[in-house]
Design a protein around this motif. Sequence first.
Motif, PDB file in Angstrom:
ATOM      1  N   SER A 191       1.793   0.386   5.365  1.00  0.00           N
ATOM      2  CA  SER A 191       0.395   0.367   4.951  1.00  0.00           C
ATOM      3  C   SER A 191      -0.361   1.523   5.592  1.00  0.00           C
ATOM      4  N   PRO A 196      -4.941   1.500  -1.643  1.00  0.00           N
ATOM      5  CA  PRO A 196      -3.669   1.209  -2.318  1.00  0.00           C
ATOM      6  C   PRO A 196      -2.904   2.487  -2.615  1.00  0.00           C
ATOM      7  N   THR A 255       3.847  -1.435   0.450  1.00  0.00           N
ATOM      8  CA  THR A 255       3.539  -2.867   0.554  1.00  0.00           C
ATOM      9  C   THR A 255       4.590  -3.495   1.466  1.00  0.00           C
TER      10      THR A 255
END
Length: 601
Positions: A191, A196, A255
Amino acid sequence: MVMPRVLGTLLLLLLLLLASGMQTEPPEPPRSICLGLSDLAGHYDNLGLNDAAECSRKCQPGKSDTCNVGNLQSYWLNYETHLVEENKTNTVNMSFVKVLVQNFNTNLSEDLHFSLEPSQIPMQVTAKGEDKPPNGVRLPRSLFRSLPGNRSVVRLAITILDISPGNLFKGSQLSLGDGSHVLNNRLVGLSVGQTPVTGLPEPLELVFSHQDQRNMTFTCVFWDVTKGPTGDWSSKGCFTEHKAQRTICHCDHLTFFTLLLRPVLDKATVQALTRISQAGCGVSMVFLAFTIVLYIALSPGLGHRPHPQQAEPDLPAGCVAGPCEQPSLERQEELSAAPKGGAWYLRFSRQRFKSEDAPKIHVALSVSLFLLNLAFLVNVGSGSQGSHAACWVRGGILHYFLLCTFTWMGLEAFHLYLLVIRVFNTYFGHYFLKLSLVGWGLPALMVIGTGSANSYGHYTIRDKENRTSLELCWFQEQPAALYITVHGYFLLTFLFGSMVLALVAWKIFTLSSATAGKEQGQNRKGLVTVLGLSSLVGVTWGLAVLTPLGLSTVYIFALFNSLQGVFIFCWFAILYFPSQSTTSSSSGTARLDQAHSVSHE
């Protein structure tokens, strides 16, 4: 003096009122952290992390009242964002989670490599050529350049999370009860905060080392929060590369990732195995019907003789399918004066069938196996159609005849033990009646007990893409009753039958070596006898033990096991319809068997 007294009285009344108020308030119920977990949201100190880890361990299958799966998963999914956005900690080293948080320049000249050993904090390494960690991740330099915002520095978090073997991050693919699981119960998270990262021009690489398991498929997956009410595993955007004792995942986003292990059977394989089993069961049913008809034709009256140990002088390589008692002198003269050949043997077999127990046991096994094949064909053909009650009945019937088959194979082994191993002091009154009570009654009791626990129902076999491959009525889940009444019961009967068969084979070949030179072909007859007896005690079912070796053994098991009825018929025909050469040479075997029996008297 009045004022102090008044003040003292007022103070006393106030204390009494407070005490009474404390007594009237109901006690506060204990707070269940695992059910709420909203109290832990945003609390990522050591106390909060330990509470969340304890909830992960308590969140076991079948105990949904002990935790809130959705909140607990969200807690861990947001942990990396918290470390990147709000926390200045660079490392976290706890037994259930290990994290590395580090700032990197987006204008990198080479890719970044990190080791991901489960017992260590993720660590940046220099990996060139073959010098790469067995468990690691490679982040291409283009990843940092493609981040939005034109940032010169980015904060990266790499997490190794132990999810424990519970309900956490389970999803639909791991809730099938088919042995699917996450490799080592560990996830790897990547992350850069709330931003995103998807559609990377050059995918990142995750390397998972593991032992080769030929009966399992390895698939690279990530946790997709948009699937289902609480998320599910997905392989979209990931490519799986298989190598010796390791799997490389190429993914185009950041992710939580892991390696998903699922059974090797896909839809095409399940359909092929089903067709093989259906064809084999159909052929077996035909030959089993021949066996039953032949027994009825040879034995119009099903009599009973109380003593199981009666003479069978011309059985191949020893009296292994009939008794071993020396015939009387008048009977020996009758046998010696009888004409040789198949016609005489057939007449003698008709008389013998009226009183012997061995053919009755063979036919009882044939009947149970015939009905098992019939129940299987009906079950597979109808799938899970109909009401739940009808499916419950079909599942129970299939289970019953499966247990009957196992039981009669065990009784075949028990009868062999009496005939060949124990030989003497084997009188049992109403012998075959008692065997029948065990062969048909014991499975009935087991099915009644299993059915009372509501274990039967719809059973679905799915492929690695979670698509339905086969539906039938069987055990609706993977309850303990399945492992006890099917797996465990089969293992007991198979081990007993295998031990008896090994002892019988040892006796047969010992006898063959003792008679070498006196009669030709004893080893060949002994081999035929052992192969025939192996079909009676269910050696073909033992091939199931070899199925973890690969898909080829699964096909071998399906083929040979579905043809057990053919093997039983062949043994039945060889035993009671021998060729003329076999009959003419039987007198030597008879004398040897009689001598072997007399030596124990």
